[in-house]
Design an enzyme around this catalytic site. Sequence first.
Site, PDB file in Angstrom:
ATOM      1  N   HIS A  31       9.197  -3.277   3.683  1.00 15.65           N
ATOM      2  CA  HIS A  31       8.807  -3.474   2.276  1.00 15.65           C
ATOM      3  C   HIS A  31      10.044  -3.724   1.411  1.00 15.65           C
ATOM      4  O   HIS A  31      10.049  -4.581   0.540  1.00 15.65           O
ATOM      5  CB  HIS A  31       8.109  -2.224   1.732  1.00 15.65           C
ATOM      6  CG  HIS A  31       6.821  -1.868   2.419  1.00 15.65           C
ATOM      7  ND1 HIS A  31       6.694  -0.734   3.186  1.00 15.65           N
ATOM      8  CD2 HIS A  31       5.609  -2.457   2.428  1.00 15.65           C
ATOM      9  CE1 HIS A  31       5.451  -0.641   3.647  1.00 15.65           C
ATOM     10  NE2 HIS A  31       4.766  -1.680   3.210  1.00 15.65           N
TER      11      HIS A  31
ATOM     12  N   GLN B 182       5.855 -11.608   6.921  1.00 21.92           N
ATOM     13  CA  GLN B 182       5.366 -12.339   8.099  1.00 21.92           C
ATOM     14  C   GLN B 182       4.662 -11.403   9.081  1.00 21.92           C
ATOM     15  O   GLN B 182       3.801 -11.813   9.848  1.00 21.92           O
ATOM     16  CB  GLN B 182       6.554 -13.013   8.794  1.00 21.92           C
ATOM     17  CG  GLN B 182       6.313 -13.386  10.251  1.00 21.92           C
ATOM     18  CD  GLN B 182       6.313 -14.862  10.521  1.00 21.92           C
ATOM     19  OE1 GLN B 182       6.804 -15.645   9.723  1.00 21.92           O
ATOM     20  NE2 GLN B 182       5.755 -15.249  11.648  1.00 21.92           N
TER      21      GLN B 182
ATOM     22  N   MET C  97       0.835  -1.204   0.000  1.00 21.45           N
ATOM     23  CA  MET C  97       0.000   0.000   0.000  1.00 21.45           C
ATOM     24  C   MET C  97       0.869   1.253   0.000  1.00 21.45           C
ATOM     25  O   MET C  97       0.375   2.356   0.261  1.00 21.45           O
ATOM     26  CB  MET C  97      -0.948  -0.013   1.199  1.00 21.45           C
ATOM     27  CG  MET C  97      -1.922  -1.197   1.138  1.00 21.45           C
ATOM     28  SD  MET C  97      -3.424  -0.941   2.059  1.00 21.45           S
ATOM     29  CE  MET C  97      -2.771  -0.801   3.703  1.00 21.45           C
ATOM     30  N   GLY C  98       2.175   1.080  -0.284  1.00 24.58           N
ATOM     31  CA  GLY C  98       3.045   2.245  -0.384  1.00 24.58           C
ATOM     32  C   GLY C  98       3.539   2.736   0.961  1.00 24.58           C
ATOM     33  O   GLY C  98       3.454   2.021   1.957  1.00 24.58           O
TER      34      GLY C  98
ATOM     35  N   LEU D  40       6.675   3.189   1.595  1.00 25.32           N
ATOM     36  CA  LEU D  40       7.588   2.055   1.748  1.00 25.32           C
ATOM     37  C   LEU D  40       8.664   2.305   2.802  1.00 25.32           C
ATOM     38  O   LEU D  40       9.280   3.362   2.832  1.00 25.32           O
ATOM     39  CB  LEU D  40       8.243   1.742   0.402  1.00 25.32           C
ATOM     40  CG  LEU D  40       7.255   1.486  -0.738  1.00 25.32           C
ATOM     41  CD1 LEU D  40       8.019   1.191  -2.034  1.00 25.32           C
ATOM     42  CD2 LEU D  40       6.294   0.351  -0.408  1.00 25.32           C
ATOM     43  N   HIS D  41       8.842   1.312   3.654  1.00 25.84           N
ATOM     44  CA  HIS D  41       9.899   1.362   4.675  1.00 25.84           C
ATOM     45  C   HIS D  41      10.807   0.148   4.474  1.00 25.84           C
ATOM     46  O   HIS D  41      10.616  -0.641   3.539  1.00 25.84           O
ATOM     47  CB  HIS D  41       9.279   1.409   6.072  1.00 25.84           C
ATOM     48  CG  HIS D  41       8.255   0.341   6.330  1.00 25.84           C
ATOM     49  ND1 HIS D  41       8.557  -1.007   6.278  1.00 25.84           N
ATOM     50  CD2 HIS D  41       6.929   0.414   6.617  1.00 25.84           C
ATOM     51  CE1 HIS D  41       7.478  -1.708   6.550  1.00 25.84           C
ATOM     52  NE2 HIS D  41       6.467  -0.871   6.736  1.00 25.84           N
TER      53      HIS D  41
HETATM   54  P1  AMP Z   1       1.359  -2.983   3.437  1.00 27.30           P
HETATM   55  O1  AMP Z   1       1.944  -1.891   2.613  1.00 27.30           O
HETATM   56  O2  AMP Z   1       1.213  -2.665   4.883  1.00 27.30           O
HETATM   57  O3  AMP Z   1       0.100  -3.559   2.826  1.00 27.30           O
HETATM   58  O4  AMP Z   1       2.406  -4.174   3.391  1.00 27.30           O
HETATM   59  C1  AMP Z   1       2.840  -4.703   2.167  1.00 27.30           C
HETATM   60  C2  AMP Z   1       3.647  -5.935   2.446  1.00 27.30           C
HETATM   61  O5  AMP Z   1       4.766  -5.596   3.263  1.00 27.30           O
HETATM   62  C3  AMP Z   1       2.863  -7.013   3.208  1.00 27.30           C
HETATM   63  O6  AMP Z   1       3.192  -8.293   2.682  1.00 27.30           O
HETATM   64  C4  AMP Z   1       3.364  -6.840   4.614  1.00 27.30           C
HETATM   65  O7  AMP Z   1       3.282  -8.015   5.391  1.00 27.30           O
HETATM   66  C5  AMP Z   1       4.809  -6.456   4.376  1.00 27.30           C
HETATM   67  N1  AMP Z   1       5.374  -5.769   5.550  1.00 27.30           N
HETATM   68  C6  AMP Z   1       4.870  -4.705   6.203  1.00 27.30           C
HETATM   69  N2  AMP Z   1       5.644  -4.394   7.262  1.00 27.30           N
HETATM   70  C7  AMP Z   1       6.657  -5.295   7.279  1.00 27.30           C
HETATM   71  C8  AMP Z   1       7.779  -5.516   8.134  1.00 27.30           C
HETATM   72  N3  AMP Z   1       8.026  -4.763   9.205  1.00 27.30           N
HETATM   73  N4  AMP Z   1       8.607  -6.547   7.842  1.00 27.30           N
HETATM   74  C9  AMP Z   1       8.373  -7.334   6.753  1.00 27.30           C
HETATM   75  N5  AMP Z   1       7.342  -7.176   5.919  1.00 27.30           N
HETATM   76  C10 AMP Z   1       6.484  -6.178   6.172  1.00 27.30           C
END
Ligand code: AMP
Length: 320
Positions: A43, A153, A36-37, A39-40
């Site tokens: 991601h 995870q 969902m952007g 990005l950290h």
């Molecule tokens: P999101 O942008 O929150 O939808 O996350 C996108 C992807 O990044 C999903 O598969 C999340 O599980 C993964 N993700 C989010 N935060 C972390 C993190 N701290 N460590 C590893 N993967 C993450």
Amino acid sequence: MSGVPAPAVLYGAQELRAFRASLSIAKRPVVFVPTMGDLHAGHLSLVRHAADLGPVIVSIFVNPTQFGEGEDFDRYPRNLEVDRARLATLGVAAIFAPAADEIYNEEAATWVDVDALRGRLCDAHRPGHFRGVTTVVTKLFNLVQPDVAVFGQKDAQQCLVLYRMVRDLHLPIEMVVAPTVRDDDGLALSSRNRFLSSSDRRRALGLSRALRRGVQALAEGVQSTAEIEQAMAEVLVGEDVDYLDLRSLPRLDHEPVVADHVVLAGAMRISGTRLIDNISLRRVGDRFDPAPLIPAADVNEVADRLRERGTFAVLSDPPG
Ligand code: AMP
């Protein structure tokens, strides 16, 4: 910047399809990282795992259907140009950043709903959330047509639900689950951490501390789920906790005696921000070791399976 060009941004389904077709020629697995952007480093670690296997497409789409009423859809951070710059150094093939009406036309009336893990953990607190996730991921899978998809995870229940969906629907996609990336103090990285003040952040550390307290209880040989949950709860006394549980895998059942494959999972709210975290473990003899959530979802195992299929050259293979 490094001089590496920022990846192309594709906004439309047609553009994406044409780009995807151009990747097929190389006979490498196309690897997809949905996000969902905002990005950290969490991601970016998924993207690094992905890039070990083949050309990577990252989607950036804040999916309205996975947010409930009163949740943070409107304030969810959106920073496409910053995200694009962050991806520049990682050799991403393209970013797919569709507008909402590209994904959901006005008359869209089809949902993908996984009838498992219902009422458990996050599903009990965010009804309809996973239906939004499974529906959008199916749509994105159909548009991107990846050979591999990489998830984090950090969102454990999401991984379990999507794994079920991929198998139930016979989707020809390998799933990689990459480990949770944390700050040095243990806090799992999340786009929502930016909403935390410094005192909120200190409180947020309790979540990973509580899970580690659970791991410690397991290491001490405690066999009662209730006792382990009690030990974790003591770390978060006074906080607004949605759940802080020990569940068996893969069904997220609540069993009185600790099962052989388990996840310690928690969700809490701090000043209106909801945070989640988890640790999964497997019994090995008389101790518990960190263990994957789902079978054989490590990037190396997936690379082996792709090689066995023989249709692909995996990028990280040594030349020759
Ligand atoms: P999101 O942008 O929150 O939808 O996350 C996108 C992807 O990044 C999903 O598969 C999340 O599980 C993964 N993700 C989010 N935060 C972390 C993190 N701290 N460590 C590893 N993967 C993450």
